[in-house]
Design an enzyme around this catalytic site. Structure first.
Site, PDB file in Angstrom:
ATOM      1  CB  SER A  77      -5.392  -7.865  51.631  1.00  0.00           C
ATOM      2  OG  SER A  77      -5.215  -8.008  50.247  1.00  0.00           O
TER       3      SER A  77
HETATM    4  N1  SAH Z   1      -5.241  -5.052  46.984  1.00  0.00           N
HETATM    5  C1  SAH Z   1      -6.616  -5.483  47.089  1.00  0.00           C
HETATM    6  C2  SAH Z   1      -6.712  -6.997  47.213  1.00  0.00           C
HETATM    7  C3  SAH Z   1      -7.340  -7.525  45.999  1.00  0.00           C
HETATM    8  S1  SAH Z   1      -7.493  -9.259  45.807  1.00  0.00           S
HETATM    9  C4  SAH Z   1      -7.354  -4.776  48.192  1.00  0.00           C
HETATM   10  O1  SAH Z   1      -6.721  -4.029  48.958  1.00  0.00           O
HETATM   11  O2  SAH Z   1      -8.585  -4.904  48.270  1.00  0.00           O
HETATM   12  C5  SAH Z   1      -6.565  -9.460  44.317  1.00  0.00           C
HETATM   13  C6  SAH Z   1      -7.051  -8.699  43.102  1.00  0.00           C
HETATM   14  O3  SAH Z   1      -6.147  -8.991  42.046  1.00  0.00           O
HETATM   15  C7  SAH Z   1      -8.434  -9.085  42.603  1.00  0.00           C
HETATM   16  O4  SAH Z   1      -9.236  -7.943  42.532  1.00  0.00           O
HETATM   17  C8  SAH Z   1      -8.174  -9.673  41.232  1.00  0.00           C
HETATM   18  O5  SAH Z   1      -9.199  -9.398  40.291  1.00  0.00           O
HETATM   19  C9  SAH Z   1      -6.868  -8.990  40.852  1.00  0.00           C
HETATM   20  N2  SAH Z   1      -6.091  -9.661  39.817  1.00  0.00           N
HETATM   21  C10 SAH Z   1      -5.827 -10.988  39.667  1.00  0.00           C
HETATM   22  N3  SAH Z   1      -5.069 -11.200  38.576  1.00  0.00           N
HETATM   23  C11 SAH Z   1      -4.825  -9.977  38.020  1.00  0.00           C
HETATM   24  C12 SAH Z   1      -4.112  -9.522  36.867  1.00  0.00           C
HETATM   25  N4  SAH Z   1      -3.482 -10.355  36.038  1.00  0.00           N
HETATM   26  N5  SAH Z   1      -4.094  -8.191  36.611  1.00  0.00           N
HETATM   27  C13 SAH Z   1      -4.725  -7.311  37.405  1.00  0.00           C
HETATM   28  N6  SAH Z   1      -5.438  -7.676  38.509  1.00  0.00           N
HETATM   29  C14 SAH Z   1      -5.475  -8.992  38.807  1.00  0.00           C
END
Ligand code: SAH
Length: 217
Positions: free
Chosen positions: A64
């Site tokens: 993010s």
């Molecule tokens: N907080 C992260 C941002 C990640 S982007 C950071 O600081 O880097 C969003 C993430 O959510 C992705 O890695 C994706 O695989 C995950 N995601 C999407 N749907 C999900 C679900 N149902 N359960 C767990 N993770 C999920």
């Protein structure tokens, strides 16, 4: 530290940008200062680690934007005794920032590869109070509930009921809500004895919250 040269200037500018954009919570600014974002981005993006933008990570996901990480961390109003649930570990960066502000962070990721990389990075930067779990975050982490705070870092089209159920009384949940390729907002949900209130905060752009654990690695 001076051997980092230009990276130091970029890091200084990074903190100034957060302040200029309105982040005022000193504990949040300190956490953003202390967690090295360059350790959470892919190697090829090291030079861009302190740009205020989201960057690609593996499995087609993103780390993010720093402003959004700081903003959501601030809006969670964390206290040192809080237990936090994060959905969407991704790179582990948001979890690392939260780990400096709360007692314990449980972070759920649907891609095993991302979860494993995130665990290694979190260990390398000394965040020992984060547990990364592989699974479907839409179901939360029922065995570990209730949580004082819940943060979802992938965009949901509706509020997952399991997460609401796992939020403690007086708890706050933040999640990006909206269509996957349309306008999304950070929604704040506050649970109290009087009921649940919900309001819209800033406009954002997140990758989708997808159901189920990922079948691919
Ligand atoms: N907080 C992260 C941002 C990640 S982007 C950071 O600081 O880097 C969003 C993430 O959510 C992705 O890695 C994706 O695989 C995950 N995601 C999407 N749907 C999900 C679900 N149902 N359960 C767990 N993770 C999920």
């Amino acid at each position: 530290m001076s051997s980092r040269g230009g990276q130091d200037d970029r890091h200084m500018e990074f903190l100034l940008t957060l302040r200029r954009r309105g982040i005022g919570d000193q504990a949040v600014l300190r956490a953003m200062d202390e967690i090295p974002r360059e350790r959470f981005v892919e190697l090829e993006f090291t030079d861009n680690a302190y740009d205020d933008r989201a960057l690609p990570i593996c499995c087609g996901q993103t780390i993010s934007q720093p402003y959004v990480v700081a903003y959501m961390s601030e809006q969670l109003q964390l206290r040192p005794h809080h237990r936090v649930l994060e959905i969407g570990t991704g790179s582990g960066y948001q979890a690392a920032v939260l780990s400096r502000l709360a007692r314990e962070v449980v972070s759920v990721e649907r891609y095993r590869t991302l979860a494993e990389h995130a665990r290694e990075r979190l260990r390398a930067v000394g965040c020992s109070n984060v547990e990364v779990v592989v699974g479907d975050g839409m179901l939360g982490a029922p065995g570990r509930a209730p949580f004082d705070r819940i943060i979802v870092t992938a965009a949901a089209e509706t509020v997952p009921q399991a997460l609401l159920d796992q939020l403690a009384d007086d708890g706050i949940m933040l999640l990006p809500l909206g269509p996957h390729d349309g306008p999304q907002h950070i929604v704040r949900i506050v649970k109290s004895a009087a009921g649940v209130t919900r309001d819209n905060l800033i406009a954002v752009r997140f990758v989708p919250l997808s159901p189920g654990q990922a079948q691919e690695l």
